[in-house]
Enzyme design. Structure first.
Site, PDB file in Angstrom:
ATOM      1  N   CYS A 175       5.689  -0.215   7.844  1.00 53.81           N
ATOM      2  CA  CYS A 175       5.406   0.979   7.040  1.00 53.81           C
ATOM      3  C   CYS A 175       6.679   1.417   6.335  1.00 53.81           C
ATOM      4  O   CYS A 175       7.739   1.470   6.965  1.00 53.81           O
ATOM      5  CB  CYS A 175       4.884   2.101   7.948  1.00 53.81           C
ATOM      6  SG  CYS A 175       4.479   3.611   7.060  1.00 53.81           S
ATOM      7  N   LEU A 176       6.552   1.736   5.052  1.00 49.32           N
ATOM      8  CA  LEU A 176       7.720   2.188   4.283  1.00 49.32           C
ATOM      9  C   LEU A 176       8.286   3.482   4.859  1.00 49.32           C
ATOM     10  O   LEU A 176       9.459   3.783   4.658  1.00 49.32           O
ATOM     11  CB  LEU A 176       7.324   2.397   2.811  1.00 49.32           C
ATOM     12  CG  LEU A 176       6.899   1.132   2.058  1.00 49.32           C
ATOM     13  CD1 LEU A 176       6.273   1.492   0.714  1.00 49.32           C
ATOM     14  CD2 LEU A 176       8.080   0.183   1.870  1.00 49.32           C
ATOM     15  N   GLU A 228      -3.594   2.989   5.162  1.00 46.68           N
ATOM     16  CA  GLU A 228      -3.399   4.067   4.177  1.00 46.68           C
ATOM     17  C   GLU A 228      -4.292   5.273   4.481  1.00 46.68           C
ATOM     18  O   GLU A 228      -3.856   6.426   4.346  1.00 46.68           O
ATOM     19  CB  GLU A 228      -3.661   3.552   2.752  1.00 46.68           C
ATOM     20  CG  GLU A 228      -2.799   2.392   2.284  1.00 46.68           C
ATOM     21  CD  GLU A 228      -1.338   2.494   2.640  1.00 46.68           C
ATOM     22  OE1 GLU A 228      -0.819   3.619   2.757  1.00 46.68           O
ATOM     23  OE2 GLU A 228      -0.704   1.454   2.836  1.00 46.68           O
ATOM     24  N   GLY A 244       0.844  -1.198   0.000  1.00 51.75           N
ATOM     25  CA  GLY A 244       0.000   0.000   0.000  1.00 51.75           C
ATOM     26  C   GLY A 244       0.871   1.237   0.000  1.00 51.75           C
ATOM     27  O   GLY A 244       2.058   1.167   0.352  1.00 51.75           O
ATOM     28  N   HIS A 299      -2.725   7.353   7.055  1.00 54.66           N
ATOM     29  CA  HIS A 299      -1.680   8.236   6.501  1.00 54.66           C
ATOM     30  C   HIS A 299      -2.285   9.555   6.019  1.00 54.66           C
ATOM     31  O   HIS A 299      -1.712  10.627   6.234  1.00 54.66           O
ATOM     32  CB  HIS A 299      -0.974   7.569   5.314  1.00 54.66           C
ATOM     33  CG  HIS A 299       0.198   6.699   5.672  1.00 54.66           C
ATOM     34  ND1 HIS A 299       1.297   7.158   6.346  1.00 54.66           N
ATOM     35  CD2 HIS A 299       0.439   5.390   5.431  1.00 54.66           C
ATOM     36  CE1 HIS A 299       2.181   6.166   6.505  1.00 54.66           C
ATOM     37  NE2 HIS A 299       1.675   5.080   5.947  1.00 54.66           N
TER      38      HIS A 299
HETATM   39  O1  GNR Z   1       4.057  -2.609   2.631  1.00 50.28           O
HETATM   40  C1  GNR Z   1       3.376  -2.460   3.637  1.00 50.28           C
HETATM   41  N1  GNR Z   1       3.024  -3.544   4.361  1.00 50.28           N
HETATM   42  C2  GNR Z   1       2.095  -3.488   5.386  1.00 50.28           C
HETATM   43  C3  GNR Z   1       2.025  -4.567   6.252  1.00 50.28           C
HETATM   44  C4  GNR Z   1       1.107  -4.584   7.265  1.00 50.28           C
HETATM   45  C5  GNR Z   1       0.237  -3.543   7.403  1.00 50.28           C
HETATM   46  C6  GNR Z   1       0.290  -2.449   6.574  1.00 50.28           C
HETATM   47  C7  GNR Z   1       1.216  -2.436   5.547  1.00 50.28           C
HETATM   48  S1  GNR Z   1       1.285  -1.086   4.472  1.00 50.28           S
HETATM   49  C8  GNR Z   1       2.963  -1.104   4.065  1.00 50.28           C
HETATM   50  C9  GNR Z   1       3.314  -0.036   3.055  1.00 50.28           C
HETATM   51  C10 GNR Z   1       3.056   1.316   3.656  1.00 50.28           C
HETATM   52  O2  GNR Z   1       3.776   1.855   4.448  1.00 50.28           O
HETATM   53  N2  GNR Z   1       1.931   1.899   3.318  1.00 50.28           N
HETATM   54  O3  GNR Z   1       1.597   3.079   3.854  1.00 50.28           O
HETATM   55 NI    NI Z   2       2.565   3.159   5.788  1.00 46.26          NI
END
Ligand code: GNR
Ligand code: NI
Length: 170
Positions: free
Chosen positions: A93-94, A136, A45, A139
């Site tokens: 989260c990235l 998301e 995501g 965010h």
């Molecule tokens: O890649 C992602 N993996 C994830 C794993 C568990 C719950 C949420 C996520 S989202 C994350 C990518 C991201 O930071 N999206 O905002």
């Molecule tokens: Ni995230």
């Protein structure tokens, strides 16, 4: 298409609220496609805040294909129903690199949004897809998964990320 730079904590843009999209025009659809390509580098995501754009746009794909055929491209996503039943998942989260922690959220949700053609859509999601969409939408409201943790756990993650990022900056 293009790979966009992903912001990490403590970037203040991650704490701002994104603005609704008036219409999904060609420029917005282009941003959605660039976000999708960026997401495919290493996530399931992505929210526009994470690439420095304060618009209410997210991309999601939990499928194995990762070719866009099962992706959701959403503008102005809004949860219109959520289950009382909860679901716990170890989130990452990235924008919070190399950190994972259990987060409890509603197990099922119903979401309305505009797709890449500006068409109104609704989707019902459960388990991982539901988690991902909720992560998301958080965010877009300046909320990170660490905000759902105890202060102790959150502080531990923030300190660890600060340390590793300052090392990388040297
Ligand atoms: O890649 C992602 N993996 C994830 C794993 C568990 C719950 C949420 C996520 S989202 C994350 C990518 C991201 O930071 N999206 O905002
Ligand atoms: Ni995230």
């Amino acid at each position: 298409m293009a790979i966009l730079k992903i912001l990490t904590i403590p970037d203040p843009i991650l704490r701002q609220k994104a603005e609704p999209v008036a219409k999904v025009d060609a420029e917005t659809a282009q941003l959605m496609r660039n976000m999708l390509e960026t997401m495919y580098v290493g996530g399931i995501g992505l929210a526009a805040n994470q690439v420095g754009v304060l618009k209410r746009i997210v991309t999601v794909d939990i499928s194995d294909e990762r070719d866009g055929s099962k992706a959701l491209l959403m503008a102005n996503p809004e949860i219109i129903w959520s289950s009382d039943e909860k679901f716990t998942y170890k989130e990452g989260c990235l924008s919070v690199p190399d950190s994972f922690a259990d987060v409890v959220r509603p197990k099922k949700i119903r979401v309305k949004y505009l797709n890449e053609k500006n068409e109104p859509k609704e989707v019902e999601a459960e388990d991982l897809l539901s988690v991902c969409i909720q992560h998301e939408i958080d965010h877009l409201n300046g909320i990170l998964f660490i905000d759902h943790l105890s202060r102790l756990k959150r502080n531990m993650i923030v300190k660890k990320v600060e340390k590793t990022c300052s090392r990388q900056d040297q």
